[in-house]
Design a protein around this motif. Sequence first.
Motif, PDB file in Angstrom:
ATOM      1  N   GLU A   1      53.464  67.569  60.058  1.00 30.67           N
ATOM      2  CA  GLU A   1      52.077  67.475  60.506  1.00 30.67           C
ATOM      3  C   GLU A   1      51.240  68.586  59.888  1.00 30.67           C
ATOM      4  O   GLU A   1      51.646  69.747  59.850  1.00 30.67           O
ATOM      5  N   GLY A   2      50.062  68.195  59.349  1.00 25.00           N
ATOM      6  CA  GLY A   2      49.169  69.158  58.725  1.00 25.00           C
ATOM      7  C   GLY A   2      49.444  69.401  57.259  1.00 25.00           C
ATOM      8  O   GLY A   2      48.715  70.153  56.610  1.00 25.00           O
ATOM      9  N   PHE A   3      50.497  68.767  56.723  1.00 22.48           N
ATOM     10  CA  PHE A   3      50.836  68.917  55.309  1.00 22.48           C
ATOM     11  C   PHE A   3      50.289  67.707  54.539  1.00 22.48           C
ATOM     12  O   PHE A   3      50.501  66.561  54.949  1.00 22.48           O
ATOM     13  N   ALA A   4      49.639  67.965  53.425  1.00 20.41           N
ATOM     14  CA  ALA A   4      49.034  66.879  52.650  1.00 20.41           C
ATOM     15  C   ALA A   4      50.082  66.010  51.977  1.00 20.41           C
ATOM     16  O   ALA A   4      49.859  64.814  51.763  1.00 20.41           O
ATOM     17  N   ASP A   5      51.228  66.591  51.631  1.00 20.29           N
ATOM     18  CA  ASP A   5      52.280  65.863  50.920  1.00 20.29           C
ATOM     19  C   ASP A   5      53.616  66.107  51.606  1.00 20.29           C
ATOM     20  O   ASP A   5      53.783  67.089  52.342  1.00 20.29           O
ATOM     21  N   PRO A   6      54.593  65.235  51.355  1.00 22.75           N
ATOM     22  CA  PRO A   6      55.939  65.494  51.868  1.00 22.75           C
ATOM     23  C   PRO A   6      56.560  66.715  51.197  1.00 22.75           C
ATOM     24  O   PRO A   6      56.244  67.036  50.058  1.00 22.75           O
ATOM     25  N   VAL A   7      57.421  67.390  51.917  1.00 24.20           N
ATOM     26  CA  VAL A   7      58.249  68.449  51.351  1.00 24.20           C
ATOM     27  C   VAL A   7      59.590  67.808  51.003  1.00 24.20           C
ATOM     28  O   VAL A   7      60.253  67.239  51.874  1.00 24.20           O
TER      29      VAL A   7
ATOM     30  N   SER B   1      51.462  76.453  54.830  1.00 22.64           N
ATOM     31  CA  SER B   1      51.488  77.352  55.980  1.00 22.64           C
ATOM     32  C   SER B   1      52.848  77.291  56.668  1.00 22.64           C
ATOM     33  O   SER B   1      53.422  76.218  56.846  1.00 22.64           O
ATOM     34  N   CYS B   2      53.355  78.441  57.032  1.00 21.94           N
ATOM     35  CA  CYS B   2      54.574  78.524  57.821  1.00 21.94           C
ATOM     36  C   CYS B   2      54.188  78.628  59.281  1.00 21.94           C
ATOM     37  O   CYS B   2      53.410  79.501  59.661  1.00 21.94           O
ATOM     38  N   GLY B   3      54.712  77.756  60.094  1.00 21.19           N
ATOM     39  CA  GLY B   3      54.430  77.830  61.511  1.00 21.19           C
ATOM     40  C   GLY B   3      55.324  78.858  62.178  1.00 21.19           C
ATOM     41  O   GLY B   3      56.220  79.418  61.571  1.00 21.19           O
TER      42      GLY B   3
END
Length: 205
Positions: free
Chosen positions: A59-65, A107-109
Amino acid sequence: MLRIMSMSYNEARECAGCSLRDEKQVSTYILSFQIAGELLKQNQGDWDITSKEIILKLEGFADPVVIDVSSGTITYGTVAMPFYNRYSPEKGVKVLVDEVCSDLSISCGQDSNNSEFLFNAFVKLVEIFHARCDLRIGPSKTKGEWEMSLSQDGPFAWIGEDNIAENRFGEKMDISQWKNLRPEKVATYIFGFNRFCKHFQCPMK
């Protein structure tokens, strides 16, 4: 679904380890699951495991990791970065993940200990049994299910996103009953349920 395995069951079977595989390949496979597990602790999202990759849709990431379990690279958008040579026991997995996130500009949560019971079990299975027994986790032919095997040739077992495990003897077990146990214990119970090795007892027996 009826599954018929060609190999016969040997009560005295010993696990076949990774002694003939390259140490980097073995370590990269384990580290891939550890990195994915750490990212899922810090971020809500979905995950999948293919034959070559762990894919995280956070969630909040534009692309998959995308974590390549063979090459030891992590990809976000158009940027790919090797991670194997950056790991050291002194700094551990969490610091490595923080560094990778910084370099990839993601970003690292905070470590919120998000409840990813099944993936956490997979991480512990790989940590404990990959180098020792060549345990691998990959996609099953059935959607929403993953296949576990010792090496490429088996024996095999299956576990679904509904937390139902099935071994090659047709026995089924709802592993969610172990949610309150330590991940190490859950992994040991799953391994024993599949009777991959005589040293780990089946919790059904």
